[in-house]
Structures are given as C-alpha cells and as structure tokens.
Write a protein that holds these residues in place. Structure first.
Motif, mmCIF file in Angstrom:
data_model
loop_
_atom_site.group_PDB
_atom_site.id
_atom_site.type_symbol
_atom_site.label_atom_id
_atom_site.label_comp_id
_atom_site.label_asym_id
_atom_site.label_seq_id
_atom_site.Cartn_x
_atom_site.Cartn_y
_atom_site.Cartn_z
ATOM 1 N N ARG A 27 0.867 -1.175 0.000
ATOM 2 C CA ARG A 27 0.000 0.000 0.000
ATOM 3 C C ARG A 27 0.902 1.223 0.000
ATOM 4 N N SER A 28 0.690 2.098 -0.964
ATOM 5 C CA SER A 28 1.542 3.275 -1.149
ATOM 6 C C SER A 28 3.002 2.862 -1.308
ATOM 7 N N GLY A 29 3.224 1.718 -1.970
ATOM 8 C CA GLY A 29 4.576 1.248 -2.249
ATOM 9 C C GLY A 29 5.265 0.546 -1.097
ATOM 10 N N LYS A 30 4.589 0.433 0.056
ATOM 11 C CA LYS A 30 5.205 -0.194 1.224
ATOM 12 C C LYS A 30 4.502 -1.507 1.548
ATOM 13 N N PRO A 31 5.276 -2.573 1.824
ATOM 14 C CA PRO A 31 4.650 -3.854 2.164
ATOM 15 C C PRO A 31 3.919 -3.762 3.504
ATOM 16 N N VAL A 32 2.678 -4.254 3.520
ATOM 17 C CA VAL A 32 1.904 -4.250 4.759
ATOM 18 C C VAL A 32 1.626 -5.668 5.249
ATOM 19 N N ALA A 33 1.750 -6.659 4.354
ATOM 20 C CA ALA A 33 1.550 -8.054 4.758
ATOM 21 C C ALA A 33 2.171 -8.970 3.716
ATOM 22 N N THR A 34 2.770 -10.065 4.188
ATOM 23 C CA THR A 34 3.258 -11.120 3.314
ATOM 24 C C THR A 34 2.703 -12.429 3.859
ATOM 25 N N VAL A 35 1.987 -13.146 3.014
ATOM 26 C CA VAL A 35 1.307 -14.363 3.448
ATOM 27 C C VAL A 35 1.495 -15.457 2.399
ATOM 28 N N PRO A 36 1.406 -16.731 2.808
ATOM 29 C CA PRO A 36 1.487 -17.811 1.830
ATOM 30 C C PRO A 36 0.188 -17.910 1.024
ATOM 31 N N GLY A 37 0.333 -18.319 -0.223
ATOM 32 C CA GLY A 37 -0.831 -18.525 -1.075
ATOM 33 C C GLY A 37 -0.542 -19.597 -2.097
ATOM 34 N N THR A 38 -1.583 -19.997 -2.810
ATOM 35 C CA THR A 38 -1.457 -20.971 -3.883
ATOM 36 C C THR A 38 -1.864 -20.297 -5.183
ATOM 37 N N LEU A 39 -1.000 -20.370 -6.172
ATOM 38 C CA LEU A 39 -1.269 -19.777 -7.480
ATOM 39 C C LEU A 39 -1.870 -20.830 -8.392
#
Length: 117
Positions: free
Chosen positions: A66-78
């Motif tokens: 958000r606004s170029g700054k990471p706010v969350a990193t989470v695992p996901g499945t693509l």
C-alpha cells in the motif's frame, strides 16, 4: 584490442541474462478492498493494494503493498490457466471477512489463500 572488449561484453551478457529471467517471474496486480479483510492472520484496511508474488507456483509468498510499502506477506497458492476465472474478482468470506481468493481475468490466474482452500 577489439577481441578483449568483445569477450568482456559477452561475459557481462552472460551474467545479466539470468537476472532478467528472474525479474520476469515477479508478478503483480492491483486489487481494491471495499472493506477491511483478514488474510493469513493479518488485517488489511479497506483500500487499494498492489499484490506481488514471485515464481510460477503453485506455492508462492504473496506481498500486499500500500503506497509502495509492504503491509503483509502471506502464503498462497497460485492457480494458472484456470478456466473458472472469467473476470477480475475478490472472494471474501462474508461471515468473518477473510480473503479467500483473488482472480485475475487477463492472465487466467487465481491466488488462493488458506481460508479458501
């Protein structure tokens, strides 16, 4: 004198070529949340985010910026080449406001999060 310059140029290309391939594996899309949502135990406020992940999957780490700054990193499945993806969409569990899936029509991709599996 030209041969050493030519060899140096080819050496630089050999070093930079894998880096450009790595850079292409970075995927990103924009997404808007009309209300706050939970994803991977993190609260994301309502608003616009850039979603980024690296690699071809299926298991990826997804970063919300958000606004170029990471706010969350989470695992996901693509999920790729998903015939069920016919439009850009965000699937949210209405009961607990948990983000389950983000669909990207253009690339026929979907990011699925733990609550949506």
């Amino acid at each position: 004198m030209k041969l050493p310059n030519y060899v140096a140029f080819l050496s630089i290309l050999a070093v930079l070529a894998p880096l450009s391939a790595f850079a292409r594996e970075k995927n990103q899309h924009s997404v808007d949340f009309p209300d706050a949502v939970q994803v991977g135990g993190k609260q994301l406020e309502a608003g616009s985010y850039k979603v980024e992940w690296q690699g071809a999957g299926p298991e990826v780490q997804v970063t919300f910026l958000r606004s170029g700054k990471p706010v969350a990193t989470v695992p996901g499945t693509l999920k790729t080449n998903d015939s069920e993806v016919t439009q850009d969409a965000v699937q949210i569990d209405s009961g607990n406001k948990t983000l389950n899936e983000i669909d990207f029509r253009r690339d026929k991709q979907a990011l699925v999060f733990q609550g949506g599996m």
